[in-house]
Write a protein that holds these residues in place. Structure first.
Motif, mmCIF file in Angstrom:
data_model
loop_
_atom_site.group_PDB
_atom_site.id
_atom_site.type_symbol
_atom_site.label_atom_id
_atom_site.label_comp_id
_atom_site.label_asym_id
_atom_site.label_seq_id
_atom_site.Cartn_x
_atom_site.Cartn_y
_atom_site.Cartn_z
ATOM 1 N N LEU A 8 -2.374 -30.452 -5.812
ATOM 2 C CA LEU A 8 -1.351 -29.625 -6.129
ATOM 3 C C LEU A 8 -1.327 -29.766 -7.547
ATOM 4 O O LEU A 8 -1.032 -30.666 -8.049
ATOM 5 N N CYS A 10 1.075 -28.894 -9.719
ATOM 6 C CA CYS A 10 2.310 -29.169 -10.169
ATOM 7 C C CYS A 10 2.708 -30.766 -10.048
ATOM 8 O O CYS A 10 3.660 -31.370 -10.300
ATOM 9 N N VAL A 57 1.785 -20.759 -9.985
ATOM 10 C CA VAL A 57 2.808 -21.618 -9.465
ATOM 11 C C VAL A 57 4.237 -20.829 -9.286
ATOM 12 O O VAL A 57 4.331 -19.788 -9.632
ATOM 13 N N GLU A 58 4.950 -21.555 -8.467
ATOM 14 C CA GLU A 58 6.476 -21.137 -8.279
ATOM 15 C C GLU A 58 7.590 -22.107 -8.189
ATOM 16 O O GLU A 58 8.159 -22.253 -9.263
ATOM 17 N N CYS A 59 7.429 -23.101 -7.168
ATOM 18 C CA CYS A 59 8.357 -24.197 -7.208
ATOM 19 C C CYS A 59 8.299 -25.054 -8.117
ATOM 20 O O CYS A 59 9.258 -25.815 -8.763
ATOM 21 N N ARG A 60 7.164 -25.577 -8.660
ATOM 22 C CA ARG A 60 6.782 -26.556 -9.376
ATOM 23 C C ARG A 60 7.308 -28.162 -8.953
ATOM 24 O O ARG A 60 7.178 -29.306 -9.592
ATOM 25 N N GLY A 93 6.283 -29.184 -5.395
ATOM 26 C CA GLY A 93 5.355 -29.542 -4.425
ATOM 27 C C GLY A 93 5.649 -28.747 -3.087
ATOM 28 O O GLY A 93 5.391 -29.232 -1.957
ATOM 29 N N SER A 94 6.770 -27.607 -3.339
ATOM 30 C CA SER A 94 7.386 -27.293 -1.919
ATOM 31 C C SER A 94 6.515 -25.889 -1.682
ATOM 32 O O SER A 94 6.479 -25.769 -0.167
ATOM 33 N N CYS A 95 6.155 -25.092 -2.547
ATOM 34 C CA CYS A 95 5.702 -23.917 -2.126
ATOM 35 C C CYS A 95 4.323 -23.732 -1.821
ATOM 36 O O CYS A 95 3.695 -22.697 -0.931
ATOM 37 N N GLY A 96 3.157 -24.680 -2.252
ATOM 38 C CA GLY A 96 1.883 -24.743 -1.860
ATOM 39 C C GLY A 96 1.020 -23.597 -2.794
ATOM 40 O O GLY A 96 -0.027 -23.215 -2.803
ATOM 41 N N TYR A 97 1.784 -22.837 -3.832
ATOM 42 C CA TYR A 97 0.976 -22.004 -4.631
ATOM 43 C C TYR A 97 -0.133 -22.615 -5.672
ATOM 44 O O TYR A 97 -1.171 -21.902 -5.801
ATOM 45 N N CYS A 98 0.246 -23.669 -5.878
ATOM 46 C CA CYS A 98 -0.710 -24.156 -6.979
ATOM 47 C C CYS A 98 -1.944 -25.301 -6.492
ATOM 48 O O CYS A 98 -2.265 -25.808 -7.318
HETATM 49 S S1 FES Z 1 4.178 -25.060 -7.488
HETATM 50 FE FE1 FES Z 1 4.951 -24.894 -5.710
HETATM 51 S S2 FES Z 1 3.781 -26.620 -4.768
HETATM 52 FE FE2 FES Z 1 3.026 -26.690 -6.817
#
Ligand code: FES
Length: 331
Positions: free
Chosen positions: A296, A298, A244-247, A249-254
Protein backbone atom coordinates in the motif's frame (compact mmCIF):
# COMPACT_ATOMS: atom_id res chain seq x y z
CA UNK A 1 -7.70 -23.96 -34.19
CA UNK A 2 -10.79 -26.15 -34.42
CA UNK A 3 -13.77 -25.70 -32.13
CA UNK A 4 -12.86 -28.95 -30.41
CA UNK A 5 -9.30 -27.78 -29.81
CA UNK A 6 -10.55 -24.47 -28.45
CA UNK A 7 -12.94 -26.21 -26.09
CA UNK A 8 -10.19 -28.53 -24.95
CA UNK A 9 -7.77 -25.67 -24.29
CA UNK A 10 -10.35 -23.59 -22.45
CA UNK A 11 -11.49 -26.59 -20.38
CA UNK A 12 -7.89 -27.24 -19.46
CA UNK A 13 -7.35 -23.62 -18.42
CA UNK A 14 -10.63 -23.44 -16.53
CA UNK A 15 -9.74 -26.56 -14.57
CA UNK A 16 -6.77 -24.70 -13.04
CA UNK A 17 -7.38 -23.04 -9.69
CA UNK A 18 -5.73 -19.82 -8.54
CA UNK A 19 -3.31 -22.00 -6.55
CA UNK A 20 -2.49 -24.05 -9.68
CA UNK A 21 -1.66 -20.86 -11.58
CA UNK A 22 0.52 -19.55 -8.77
CA UNK A 23 2.29 -22.90 -8.48
CA UNK A 24 2.98 -22.92 -12.21
CA UNK A 25 4.23 -19.36 -11.93
CA UNK A 26 6.61 -20.31 -9.11
CA UNK A 27 7.85 -23.23 -11.21
CA UNK A 28 8.70 -21.14 -14.26
CA UNK A 29 9.87 -18.09 -12.31
CA UNK A 30 13.61 -18.95 -12.26
CA UNK A 31 13.50 -19.31 -16.06
CA UNK A 32 11.87 -15.90 -16.62
CA UNK A 33 14.36 -13.18 -17.55
CA UNK A 34 15.07 -10.90 -14.53
CA UNK A 35 13.62 -7.94 -16.42
CA UNK A 36 10.16 -9.50 -16.19
CA UNK A 37 10.36 -11.71 -13.11
CA UNK A 38 8.70 -9.26 -10.74
CA UNK A 39 6.47 -7.76 -13.44
CA UNK A 40 4.94 -11.15 -14.27
CA UNK A 41 4.08 -11.83 -10.65
CA UNK A 42 2.66 -8.33 -10.28
CA UNK A 43 0.41 -8.83 -13.32
CA UNK A 44 -0.93 -12.02 -11.71
CA UNK A 45 -1.56 -10.10 -8.46
CA UNK A 46 -3.39 -7.32 -10.33
CA UNK A 47 -5.59 -9.84 -12.17
CA UNK A 48 -6.40 -12.67 -9.75
CA UNK A 49 -8.79 -15.42 -10.75
CA UNK A 50 -10.92 -14.48 -7.74
CA UNK A 51 -11.87 -11.19 -9.37
CA UNK A 52 -12.94 -12.93 -12.56
CA UNK A 53 -14.92 -15.52 -10.64
CA UNK A 54 -16.71 -12.88 -8.59
CA UNK A 55 -17.70 -10.96 -11.72
CA UNK A 56 -18.75 -14.04 -13.65
CA UNK A 57 -21.02 -15.14 -10.80
CA UNK A 58 -23.04 -11.98 -11.25
CA UNK A 59 -26.62 -12.56 -12.44
CA UNK A 60 -25.58 -10.55 -15.52
CA UNK A 61 -21.91 -11.45 -16.20
CA UNK A 62 -21.87 -9.15 -19.25
CA UNK A 63 -22.74 -6.14 -17.10
CA UNK A 64 -21.77 -7.05 -13.51
CA UNK A 65 -22.37 -3.56 -12.17
CA UNK A 66 -24.24 -4.67 -9.08
CA UNK A 67 -21.57 -7.05 -7.84
CA UNK A 68 -18.87 -4.49 -8.71
CA UNK A 69 -20.71 -2.01 -6.51
CA UNK A 70 -20.93 -4.52 -3.66
CA UNK A 71 -17.21 -5.16 -3.97
CA UNK A 72 -16.53 -1.40 -4.07
CA UNK A 73 -14.62 -1.79 -7.32
CA UNK A 74 -13.12 1.46 -8.58
CA UNK A 75 -10.92 2.28 -11.55
CA UNK A 76 -11.01 -0.03 -14.54
CA UNK A 77 -11.58 -3.58 -13.33
CA UNK A 78 -12.65 -4.93 -16.75
CA UNK A 79 -9.76 -6.91 -18.17
CA UNK A 80 -11.60 -7.26 -21.51
CA UNK A 81 -11.05 -3.53 -22.03
CA UNK A 82 -7.35 -3.77 -21.18
CA UNK A 83 -6.17 -6.79 -23.13
CA UNK A 84 -3.43 -4.75 -24.79
CA UNK A 85 -2.79 -2.12 -22.13
CA UNK A 86 -2.61 -4.24 -18.96
CA UNK A 87 0.60 -5.89 -20.22
CA UNK A 88 2.46 -2.71 -21.19
CA UNK A 89 4.57 -2.62 -18.02
CA UNK A 90 6.16 -5.96 -18.93
CA UNK A 91 9.21 -6.07 -21.17
CA UNK A 92 7.60 -9.05 -22.92
CA UNK A 93 4.91 -6.67 -24.20
CA UNK A 94 7.16 -6.33 -27.25
CA UNK A 95 6.06 -9.84 -28.22
CA UNK A 96 2.41 -9.49 -27.22
CA UNK A 97 0.81 -9.90 -30.66
CA UNK A 98 2.95 -13.00 -31.26
CA UNK A 99 2.00 -14.41 -27.83
CA UNK A 100 -1.71 -14.00 -28.51
CA UNK A 101 -1.44 -15.63 -31.89
CA UNK A 102 0.70 -18.47 -30.54
CA UNK A 103 -1.72 -19.13 -27.68
CA UNK A 104 -4.56 -19.32 -30.20
CA UNK A 105 -2.86 -21.89 -32.39
CA UNK A 106 -1.67 -24.04 -29.49
CA UNK A 107 -3.69 -27.22 -29.55
CA UNK A 108 -1.30 -28.96 -27.23
CA UNK A 109 -2.48 -27.94 -23.79
CA UNK A 110 -3.24 -31.56 -23.27
CA UNK A 111 0.19 -32.22 -21.89
CA UNK A 112 -1.90 -31.63 -18.79
CA UNK A 113 0.62 -29.46 -17.04
CA UNK A 114 0.20 -25.72 -16.92
CA UNK A 115 3.88 -24.90 -16.53
CA UNK A 116 4.80 -27.23 -19.41
CA UNK A 117 2.15 -25.65 -21.63
CA UNK A 118 3.44 -22.15 -20.86
CA UNK A 119 7.01 -23.23 -21.61
CA UNK A 120 6.00 -24.93 -24.85
CA UNK A 121 4.22 -21.83 -26.21
CA UNK A 122 6.99 -19.52 -24.99
CA UNK A 123 9.58 -21.57 -26.90
CA UNK A 124 7.64 -21.01 -30.11
CA UNK A 125 7.23 -17.30 -29.41
CA UNK A 126 10.96 -16.94 -28.74
CA UNK A 127 11.90 -18.90 -31.88
CA UNK A 128 9.63 -16.74 -34.05
CA UNK A 129 10.92 -13.52 -32.46
CA UNK A 130 14.53 -14.80 -32.47
CA UNK A 131 15.06 -13.98 -28.81
CA UNK A 132 16.07 -15.92 -25.74
CA UNK A 133 13.14 -18.02 -24.42
CA UNK A 134 13.47 -16.38 -21.00
CA UNK A 135 12.24 -13.10 -22.52
CA UNK A 136 8.95 -14.53 -23.74
CA UNK A 137 8.14 -16.78 -20.80
CA UNK A 138 6.46 -14.32 -18.41
CA UNK A 139 4.34 -12.70 -21.11
CA UNK A 140 3.23 -16.13 -22.34
CA UNK A 141 2.02 -17.03 -18.84
CA UNK A 142 0.12 -13.74 -18.85
CA UNK A 143 -1.33 -14.57 -22.29
CA UNK A 144 -2.74 -17.89 -21.14
CA UNK A 145 -4.21 -16.38 -17.96
CA UNK A 146 -5.68 -13.57 -20.06
CA UNK A 147 -7.34 -16.12 -22.36
CA UNK A 148 -8.64 -17.98 -19.31
CA UNK A 149 -10.19 -14.80 -17.96
CA UNK A 150 -11.62 -13.03 -21.01
CA UNK A 151 -12.45 -16.08 -23.14
CA UNK A 152 -11.86 -16.74 -26.84
CA UNK A 153 -13.98 -14.07 -28.47
CA UNK A 154 -12.38 -10.89 -27.06
CA UNK A 155 -8.96 -12.54 -27.19
CA UNK A 156 -9.34 -13.48 -30.86
CA UNK A 157 -10.62 -10.02 -31.73
CA UNK A 158 -7.45 -8.53 -30.23
CA UNK A 159 -5.06 -11.16 -31.54
CA UNK A 160 -3.13 -8.98 -34.00
CA UNK A 161 -3.05 -5.83 -31.87
CA UNK A 162 0.25 -4.85 -30.29
CA UNK A 163 0.57 -3.90 -26.63
CA UNK A 164 -0.53 -0.33 -25.98
CA UNK A 165 2.44 2.08 -26.07
CA UNK A 166 4.53 3.44 -24.53
CA UNK A 167 6.57 0.28 -23.98
CA UNK A 168 9.87 -0.25 -22.21
CA UNK A 169 13.07 0.17 -24.27
CA UNK A 170 13.95 -2.94 -26.25
CA UNK A 171 17.10 -3.54 -24.27
CA UNK A 172 16.53 -5.53 -21.05
CA UNK A 173 20.03 -4.87 -19.70
CA UNK A 174 19.44 -1.11 -19.98
CA UNK A 175 16.15 -1.38 -18.09
CA UNK A 176 17.71 -3.37 -15.26
CA UNK A 177 20.66 -0.96 -15.07
CA UNK A 178 18.28 1.99 -14.84
CA UNK A 179 16.30 0.31 -12.06
CA UNK A 180 19.52 -0.30 -10.13
CA UNK A 181 21.07 3.09 -10.78
CA UNK A 182 21.05 5.29 -7.71
CA UNK A 183 19.68 8.82 -7.91
CA UNK A 184 22.05 11.66 -6.96
CA UNK A 185 21.00 11.51 -3.29
CA UNK A 186 21.54 7.77 -3.25
CA UNK A 187 25.12 8.31 -4.36
CA UNK A 188 25.96 11.03 -1.84
CA UNK A 189 24.03 9.95 1.23
CA UNK A 190 26.89 10.78 3.59
CA UNK A 191 26.61 14.45 2.56
CA UNK A 192 22.88 14.83 2.73
CA UNK A 193 21.84 13.83 6.24
CA UNK A 194 18.09 13.82 6.79
CA UNK A 195 17.34 15.98 3.74
CA UNK A 196 17.83 13.18 1.27
CA UNK A 197 15.31 12.69 -1.49
CA UNK A 198 14.64 9.57 -3.48
CA UNK A 199 13.36 8.81 -6.96
CA UNK A 200 10.00 7.07 -7.06
CA UNK A 201 9.42 5.92 -10.64
CA UNK A 202 5.69 5.35 -10.85
CA UNK A 203 5.79 4.58 -14.58
CA UNK A 204 9.21 3.71 -15.92
CA UNK A 205 7.97 3.95 -19.53
CA UNK A 206 7.29 7.67 -19.29
CA UNK A 207 9.87 10.44 -19.34
CA UNK A 208 7.86 12.26 -16.66
CA UNK A 209 7.01 9.09 -14.71
CA UNK A 210 9.11 9.96 -11.66
CA UNK A 211 8.44 11.89 -8.47
CA UNK A 212 10.73 12.73 -5.57
CA UNK A 213 10.13 11.53 -2.03
CA UNK A 214 11.73 13.03 1.07
CA UNK A 215 13.57 10.42 3.11
CA UNK A 216 11.00 8.62 5.27
CA UNK A 217 8.01 10.00 3.35
CA UNK A 218 5.37 7.53 2.20
CA UNK A 219 4.75 7.13 -1.51
CA UNK A 220 1.16 8.38 -1.35
CA UNK A 221 2.25 11.59 0.36
CA UNK A 222 5.14 12.08 -2.08
CA UNK A 223 2.69 11.74 -4.98
CA UNK A 224 0.31 14.26 -3.39
CA UNK A 225 3.14 16.75 -2.99
CA UNK A 226 3.35 17.13 -6.77
CA UNK A 227 0.02 19.00 -6.69
CA UNK A 228 -0.66 17.64 -10.17
CA UNK A 229 -3.84 16.21 -11.61
CA UNK A 230 -3.46 12.86 -13.36
CA UNK A 231 -7.13 12.24 -14.15
CA UNK A 232 -6.29 12.13 -17.85
CA UNK A 233 -4.67 8.76 -17.02
CA UNK A 234 -7.14 7.46 -14.44
CA UNK A 235 -10.05 9.22 -12.73
CA UNK A 236 -8.77 7.97 -9.36
CA UNK A 237 -5.73 10.26 -9.57
CA UNK A 238 -6.91 13.85 -9.03
CA UNK A 239 -4.02 14.65 -6.68
CA UNK A 240 -0.87 12.92 -7.84
CA UNK A 241 0.14 9.91 -9.91
CA UNK A 242 -0.87 7.34 -7.27
CA UNK A 243 -4.60 6.81 -6.53
CA UNK A 244 -5.19 7.64 -2.84
CA UNK A 245 -8.15 8.36 -0.64
CA UNK A 246 -7.88 7.64 3.09
CA UNK A 247 -4.05 7.64 3.45
CA UNK A 248 -4.33 5.40 6.54
CA UNK A 249 -4.65 1.90 5.08
CA UNK A 250 -8.45 1.79 5.14
CA UNK A 251 -9.67 2.21 1.56
CA UNK A 252 -7.33 0.04 -0.54
CA UNK A 253 -7.05 2.65 -3.32
CA UNK A 254 -3.29 2.88 -3.27
CA UNK A 255 -2.06 -0.66 -3.93
CA UNK A 256 1.07 -0.88 -6.03
CA UNK A 257 3.47 -3.47 -7.38
CA UNK A 258 7.14 -2.80 -6.67
CA UNK A 259 9.23 -3.66 -9.73
CA UNK A 260 12.56 -2.69 -8.16
CA UNK A 261 13.90 -1.32 -4.88
CA UNK A 262 11.58 -3.27 -2.55
CA UNK A 263 14.32 -3.22 0.07
CA UNK A 264 14.28 0.59 -0.09
CA UNK A 265 10.80 0.75 1.43
CA UNK A 266 10.20 0.38 5.16
CA UNK A 267 9.43 -3.27 6.01
CA UNK A 268 5.77 -4.21 5.91
CA UNK A 269 3.95 -4.02 9.25
CA UNK A 270 1.43 -6.51 10.61
CA UNK A 271 -1.25 -3.87 10.02
CA UNK A 272 -0.40 -3.41 6.33
CA UNK A 273 -0.15 -7.16 5.82
CA UNK A 274 -3.59 -7.58 7.33
CA UNK A 275 -5.02 -4.81 5.14
CA UNK A 276 -3.59 -6.40 1.97
CA UNK A 277 -5.10 -9.72 2.99
CA UNK A 278 -8.44 -8.08 3.72
CA UNK A 279 -8.61 -6.50 0.25
CA UNK A 280 -7.42 -9.73 -1.41
CA UNK A 281 -4.35 -8.04 -2.90
CA UNK A 282 -1.78 -10.34 -1.32
CA UNK A 283 -1.94 -13.37 -3.64
CA UNK A 284 1.73 -13.24 -4.67
CA UNK A 285 3.19 -11.89 -1.42
CA UNK A 286 5.16 -14.30 0.69
CA UNK A 287 3.88 -14.24 4.30
CA UNK A 288 7.45 -14.08 5.62
CA UNK A 289 8.87 -11.49 3.25
CA UNK A 290 9.50 -8.18 5.06
CA UNK A 291 9.68 -6.42 1.67
CA UNK A 292 6.93 -8.00 -0.42
CA UNK A 293 6.02 -7.25 -4.01
CA UNK A 294 2.58 -5.77 -3.40
CA UNK A 295 2.31 -2.82 -1.02
CA UNK A 296 0.00 0.00 0.00
CA UNK A 297 1.60 3.29 -1.08
CA UNK A 298 0.29 5.10 2.00
CA UNK A 299 2.00 2.58 4.30
CA UNK A 300 5.35 2.40 2.48
CA UNK A 301 7.98 4.95 3.44
CA UNK A 302 10.90 5.59 1.12
CA UNK A 303 14.45 4.95 2.26
CA UNK A 304 15.89 4.72 -1.25
CA UNK A 305 14.90 4.72 -4.93
CA UNK A 306 11.99 2.55 -6.06
CA UNK A 307 10.26 1.61 -9.32
CA UNK A 308 6.55 0.87 -9.21
CA UNK A 309 3.59 0.01 -11.29
CA UNK A 310 0.06 0.99 -10.29
CA UNK A 311 -2.98 -1.27 -10.31
CA UNK A 312 -5.77 -0.06 -12.64
CA UNK A 313 -8.47 -0.97 -10.11
CA UNK A 314 -9.11 -1.32 -6.39
CA UNK A 315 -11.80 -2.95 -4.30
CA UNK A 316 -12.59 -5.45 -1.58
CA UNK A 317 -12.22 -8.79 -3.22
CA UNK A 318 -12.98 -11.32 -0.55
CA UNK A 319 -15.42 -9.81 1.91
CA UNK A 320 -17.63 -8.01 -0.61
CA UNK A 321 -17.48 -10.99 -2.93
CA UNK A 322 -19.01 -13.21 -0.25
CA UNK A 323 -21.46 -10.59 0.90
CA UNK A 324 -22.40 -9.78 -2.67
CA UNK A 325 -23.02 -13.39 -3.59
CA UNK A 326 -25.25 -13.82 -0.55
CA UNK A 327 -27.12 -10.64 -1.32
CA UNK A 328 -27.55 -11.51 -4.98
CA UNK A 329 -28.60 -15.05 -4.12
CA UNK A 330 -25.74 -16.65 -6.06
CA UNK A 331 -23.90 -18.11 -3.04
S1 FES B 1 -4.91 5.59 0.56
FE1 FES B 1 -6.39 4.32 1.50
S2 FES B 1 -5.30 2.48 1.83
FE2 FES B 1 -3.79 3.83 1.08
Amino acid sequence: MTVMEKTRLLSFLEAQSQEDWLRALEEILPSIHPVDREATRIWFAFWPLELRKALSESPDPEEPIEIARLMDLEGNWRLEEQIDSSVSFLFGAHYWARVKNSVLVEPDATAGFLAATIRSIAQKVAAAERVDPSLGLGITAVGLMMLRQVGFEPFERAKDAKATPPLLPKDPARIIAKRERKSADGLFTFLKGVNRKWDVRWDEKREDGVIRAINGQDIAMAGGDTGSDYRHLDYRRPAGPVPVECRVGSCGYCWIGVLAGRENLTPITAFERERLRYFGYDTVNSPDDPNPLIRLACQSQCQGDVTLTISPWNGELDRRHDQGRKKLGTA
